[in-house]
Design an enzyme around this catalytic site. Structure first.
Site, PDB file in Angstrom:
ATOM      1  N   ARG A 224      -7.798  -0.362  16.622  1.00 29.69           N
ATOM      2  CA  ARG A 224      -8.174  -0.025  15.253  1.00 29.69           C
ATOM      3  C   ARG A 224      -9.180  -1.091  14.873  1.00 29.69           C
ATOM      4  NH1 ARG A 224      -4.035   0.730  10.235  1.00 29.69           N
ATOM      5  NH2 ARG A 224      -4.687  -1.411   9.844  1.00 29.69           N
TER       6      ARG A 224
ATOM      7  N   LYS B  10       0.807  -1.229   0.000  1.00 31.57           N
ATOM      8  CA  LYS B  10       0.000   0.000   0.000  1.00 31.57           C
ATOM      9  C   LYS B  10       0.836   1.273   0.000  1.00 31.57           C
ATOM     10  CE  LYS B  10      -0.678  -0.001   4.987  1.00 31.57           C
ATOM     11  NZ  LYS B  10      -1.410  -0.683   6.051  1.00 31.57           N
TER      12      LYS B  10
HETATM   13  C1  LIG Z   1      -0.547  -1.518   6.571  1.00 30.98           C
HETATM   14  C2  LIG Z   1      -0.938  -2.795   7.161  1.00 30.98           C
HETATM   15  C3  LIG Z   1       0.034  -3.794   7.364  1.00 30.98           C
HETATM   16  C4  LIG Z   1       1.496  -3.590   7.052  1.00 30.98           C
HETATM   17  O1  LIG Z   1       2.095  -2.769   8.007  1.00 30.98           O
HETATM   18  P1  LIG Z   1       3.683  -2.501   7.976  1.00 30.98           P
HETATM   19  O2  LIG Z   1       3.927  -1.720   9.201  1.00 30.98           O
HETATM   20  O3  LIG Z   1       3.967  -1.757   6.730  1.00 30.98           O
HETATM   21  O4  LIG Z   1       4.341  -3.828   8.000  1.00 30.98           O
HETATM   22  C5  LIG Z   1      -0.399  -4.997   7.887  1.00 30.98           C
HETATM   23  N1  LIG Z   1      -1.694  -5.216   8.193  1.00 30.98           N
HETATM   24  C6  LIG Z   1      -2.641  -4.289   8.019  1.00 30.98           C
HETATM   25  C7  LIG Z   1      -4.052  -4.606   8.376  1.00 30.98           C
HETATM   26  C8  LIG Z   1      -2.305  -3.045   7.491  1.00 30.98           C
HETATM   27  O5  LIG Z   1      -3.254  -2.120   7.317  1.00 30.98           O
END
Ligand SMILES: *Cc1c(COP(=O)(O)O)cnc(C)c1O
Length: 361
Positions: free
Chosen positions: A132, A38
């Protein structure tokens, strides 16, 4: 080399090597990885580098990014990290797995899966304290029962996400809680949960220190792969590249000027009344990059250039002892916010610094 400015130089080989090292490390204890794209807007060649490095799935929060990767020929299973009800039809059509926390949404996915004559896989996210996304542990049993009754939906796993909003550290206690929930649910419903996704880049320390990782067999990892660090204290992970992304901008002015503005000080362009320290005259360098592209605080100069301030289209640097001239290039490393912002800015060109991008598009 193309000299378009500003540009972000991306080393695919470093991203691939980071992924390889992390995959080997985590797989050593039976943990597979979802590579999270992302922050790089689902850039297909970066996804490809992650796949070459050994991730089993690609995960993204936006369906648009997943479509971009699929259209570019990436054929790994895709997981959607965030599942809006209104996109259910397209999600079923285009994504293999989605992460879910609301039964209304799962019902809608089921409805469309049935219509499309498909099965859609869901990972149910559990709230373990970060506040969250997540179904409360207390409500999980009922959630699973309802989901199991829905046609064309398969519960492929359970997951949790920590350290994103509340900054809660993944530790033996919350990870054990997830494992225990898995055991209880499998027993209660006589099911096998294939994916137990324990978290993200913040799980590194827990993983390194834990004697017993329990049932956790998957992590969703973005930042560790892209920037080579864990995310609780942004400490470097041994062996990983930290500068796979480099932002390069152009000097558009370099002059000796006062360090305190002349005249009456009122609000700046953003409604703040700035304060200044008088250090006498000094060399001030302006680069063609601004808040519309990135917050200056998310940049780190590779040559210890101090950032004095920024406006929408200009960043001012302390140019003393640097001898920078108009047209010179200045290079920065990025933190996660900086990466996200510059990858999203239409004004920053993305350039692959080593060209093994030949695999896709
Ligand atoms: C963005 C996200 C991740 C990845 O997080 P990083 O800190 O980039 O490893 C994993 N799980 C969810 C649900 C996310 O939104």
């Amino acid at each position: 080399m193309n000299s378009f400015l500003p540009r972000i130089e991306i080393s695919l080989s470093q991203i691939r090597e980071n992924t390889q090292i992390l995959s080997d490390l985590y797989l050593g204890k039976g943990i597979s990885l979802m590579g999270v794209t992302k922050a790089v807007l689902g850039e297909p060649s970066i996804a490809q580098a992650m796949v070459q490095g050994g991730v089993e799935y690609i995960a993204d929060s936006r369906i648009e990014n997943i479509l971009k990767m699929k259209n570019a020929g990436i054929s790994t299973p895709f997981a959607l990290l965030r599942t809006p009800l209104s996109q259910a039809e397209s999600i079923v059509e285009n994504v293999d797995i989605s992460l879910n926390t609301e039964i209304e949404t799962v019902k809608r996915l089921s409805h469309h899966a049935k219509k499309q004559n498909k099965t859609h896989q869901v990972i149910i996210m559990v709230e373990l304290g970060d506040l969250r996304e997540g179904v409360l542990p207390y409500d999980l049993s009922q959630f699973i029962r309802e989901t199991l009754s829905l046609p064309n939906i398969i519960i492929i796993g359970i997951g949790c996400n920590l350290a994103c909003y509340g900054g809660i550290k993944p530790d033996d206690k919350n990870m054990r809680e997830l494992s225990e929930l898995v055991n209880l649910l499998e027993k209660e419903f006589q099911i096998d949960l294939k994916i137990i996704s324990g978290g993200n880049s913040a799980n590194y320390e827990w993983f390194k220190s834990s004697q017993n990782i329990g049932r956790i067999n998957n992590l969703r990892v973005g930042e560790s792969i892209l920037l080579g660090c864990e995310t609780l204290g942004r400490k470097a992970i041994p062996g990983l590249h930290r500068n796979a992304f480099q932002l390069v901008a152009e000097v558009i002015e370099s002059k000796r000027k006062a360090s305190v503005p002349l005249g009456e000080i009122c609000q700046d362009a953003f409604g703040n009344v700035p304060g200044f320290l008088d250090r006498g005259d000094h060399q001030r360098v302006i680069i063609a990059l601004g808040r519309q592209d990135v917050q200056a605080s998310n940049l780190k100069s590779n040559n210890q250039l101090r950032i004095i301030g920024s406006s929408s289209d200009h960043i001012i640097l302390d140019g003393d002892d640097h001898n920078l001239k108009v047209g010179d290039e200045v290079r920065f490393s990025l933190d996660y916010s900086g990466l996200l912002a510059t990858m999203t800015s239409p004004f920053v060109m993305k350039q692959f610094a080593d060209s093994d991008a030949d695999v896709v598009v």
